[in-house]
Design an enzyme around this catalytic site. Sequence first.
Site, PDB file in Angstrom:
ATOM      1  N   GLY A 131     -11.108  58.365  62.292  1.00 22.04           N
ATOM      2  CA  GLY A 131     -10.794  56.941  62.182  1.00 22.04           C
ATOM      3  C   GLY A 131     -10.157  56.634  60.841  1.00 22.04           C
ATOM      4  N   LYS A 183     -17.408  56.095  54.402  1.00 23.77           N
ATOM      5  CA  LYS A 183     -17.075  55.891  52.996  1.00 23.77           C
ATOM      6  C   LYS A 183     -17.377  54.475  52.511  1.00 23.77           C
ATOM      7  CE  LYS A 183     -13.401  59.374  53.222  1.00 23.77           C
ATOM      8  NZ  LYS A 183     -11.928  59.606  53.160  1.00 23.77           N
ATOM      9  N   THR A 215     -19.316  56.487  62.114  1.00 20.09           N
ATOM     10  CA  THR A 215     -18.969  56.227  63.509  1.00 20.09           C
ATOM     11  C   THR A 215     -18.216  57.418  64.091  1.00 20.09           C
ATOM     12  OG1 THR A 215     -16.960  55.075  62.785  1.00 20.09           O
ATOM     13  CG2 THR A 215     -18.902  53.728  63.252  1.00 20.09           C
ATOM     14  N   ASN A 263     -15.392  57.923  66.325  1.00 20.86           N
ATOM     15  CA  ASN A 263     -14.318  57.136  66.929  1.00 20.86           C
ATOM     16  C   ASN A 263     -13.682  57.836  68.116  1.00 20.86           C
ATOM     17  OD1 ASN A 263     -13.963  54.776  64.918  1.00 20.86           O
ATOM     18  ND2 ASN A 263     -14.073  56.597  63.624  1.00 20.86           N
ATOM     19  N   GLU A 266     -15.511  51.889  68.372  1.00 20.12           N
ATOM     20  CA  GLU A 266     -16.203  52.531  67.256  1.00 20.12           C
ATOM     21  C   GLU A 266     -17.696  52.694  67.557  1.00 20.12           C
ATOM     22  OE1 GLU A 266     -15.262  50.785  63.469  1.00 20.12           O
ATOM     23  OE2 GLU A 266     -13.220  50.291  64.083  1.00 20.12           O
ATOM     24  N   ARG A 323     -23.826  41.052  70.952  1.00 18.06           N
ATOM     25  CA  ARG A 323     -23.303  39.852  70.293  1.00 18.06           C
ATOM     26  C   ARG A 323     -21.775  39.891  70.231  1.00 18.06           C
ATOM     27  NH1 ARG A 323     -21.349  40.970  65.229  1.00 18.06           N
ATOM     28  NH2 ARG A 323     -22.112  42.877  64.208  1.00 18.06           N
TER      29      ARG A 323
END
Length: 274
Positions: free
Chosen positions: A137, A143, A149, A151, A201, A226
């Site tokens: 990603g 970082k 994640t 990706n 992600e 959400r």
Amino acid sequence: MALASNSHRATIESKISYQHGWKESFSVIVGSDEVRTGKPSPDIFLEAAKRLNMEPSSSLVIEDSVIGVVAGKAAGMEVVAVPSLPKQTHRYIAADEVINSLLDLRPEKWGLPPFQDWIEGTLPSEPWYIGGPVVKGLGRGSKVLGIPTANLSTEGYSDVLSEHPSGVYFGWAGLSTRGVYKMVMSIGWNPYFDNAEKTIEPWLLHEFDEDFYDEELHLVIVGYIRPEANFPSLETLIAKIHEDRKVAERALDLPLYSKYRDDPYLKITSSKGQ
């Protein structure tokens, strides 16, 4: 509940007849050919309220178009806008509330009975599937956020991305050589970073000792948490992501969701999802 559209009545009924039970869901249907002037005039909404035997001031309009929002407010009604185009919420400022999708509608805010399908902060859905090799990603997960994640490329999933609103979802993740793990994921533009394109992600809720780029990853998404949101600082964004993790971890222990841990799709090693 009424359906009030700028389309002609015959067109409305023709379209909703393709979906079982839709027409029967509305007590009243009003087309623009049944009133003097269509939206942004308030005529359609006023006629709908009249047929429902309701006062306009006691009516709630749910609209996806700017002219519909204008018409609803002109009718003296409260209006919730669900923009039909992404990143265009600024055009809907006349609405009383702007939400990301119908998943985020809270009827109780407007004096209506609440939906009964939310469970411990999550909204169950029919499972849907995404899979492919893990790609590199933008490096923000590890970082910047301290949240690694895994990706996935969006190539080949344009239909899935258009069908499902941006937001935070959860489910199960299968890695071809490692096993099955709980997972929480975001789909969208990530307003804090203002992505140019919609991304997928996933965050696998497990501590891995090494990267696994190019390994086959399959996701079974089983629920929604959400809407996508912007945050005033990086710290508040990180705190919200960790809150999402707690919600997902608790929910995935419920039988409603835990049963999908054994979904055959998580064991498949092909490069494409269903």
